[in-house]
Scaffold this motif. Structure first.
Motif: not given
Length: 164
Positions: A140-146
Motif C-alpha cells: 500500500l505504500c513504500a518506505v525508505g530505500e524501497d
C-alpha cells in the motif's frame, strides 16, 4: 455537515469505502460509528470525533477484499488478518489525515486510543510511524530505500488505499 466530514466522506467514497449517514440506535464501539457488513455507517448527531471515521475505514481497508463484506463491529477471530490490525489501521488513518491536511490533534484526539493519543501524536510528528511496516508489506505504500529505488514518494504517501 461538519467541515471535517465534508472532507472525509468524499475522500472515503473516492477510494472505494463510501460511508453512509444513518441514525444509529444503541451502543456503538466508537461514538456514532458502526461497521455493518463491511460498510461504514455513521450518525452525524452522535459522531463525537469525525476523524474516527478514518481509523475505522483503515480497519475496513486492510481486510482482504473478498472478506470485507463480512466485517462488522463484532469482530471474530476469523476476521483478523496479518497486517490488518490496530497499528496498521493507525498508520492508514494517519496517511489519510495527511492526505486531507487534517491537524494531528483531530486524528489523535484526547478521547481516543485508550489514553495513548498524545504518545501516538508525538511518535508520528517525529516520523516514527508505528504500523507502517505492515502497510508496506501489503504494497500500500513504500518506505525508505524501497521508496527511493522505486522512484515513489515514501509513506505517508499511499500507493493505493485498499488491500486486494
Amino acid at each position: 455537515m461538519d467541515s471535517m466530514l465534508e472532507r472525509i466522506v468524499p475522500f472515503l467514497a473516492r477510494i472505494g469505502l463510501p460511508p453512509r449517514a444513518a441514525t444509529l440506535d444503541g451502543d456503538t464501539f466508537l461514538p456514532g460509528i458502526r461497521i455493518t457488513r463491511g460498510e461504514l455507517v455513521y450518525d452525524p448527531a452522535r459522531l463525537a470525533w469525525p476523524a474516527d471515521l478514518l481509523h475505522e475505514a483503515g480497519h475496513v481497508a486492510l481486510v482482504p477484499a473478498a472478506q470485507r463484506g463480512a466485517l462488522d463491529d463484532a469482530l471474530t477471530s476469523e476476521q483478523h488478518f496479518e497486517h490488518g490490525g490496530e497499528v496498521e489501521s493507525i498508520a492508514w488513518s494517519y496517511a489519510a489525515s495527511v492526505q486531507l491536511a487534517l491537524p494531528l490533534t483531530d486524528l489523535f484526539h484526547a478521547g481516543g486510543y485508550r489514553g495513548q493519543s498524545h504518545g501516538l501524536a508525538q511518535s508520528y510528528s517525529l516520523g516514527v510511524y508505528v504500523g507502517v511496516a505492515g502497510l508496506a508489506a501489503l504494497g500500500l505504500c513504500a518506505v525508505g530505500e524501497d521508496a527511493r529505488r522505486r522512484g515513489v514518494a515514501p509513506y505517508p504517501h499511499m500507493l493505493r488505499w485498499l488491500r486486494d
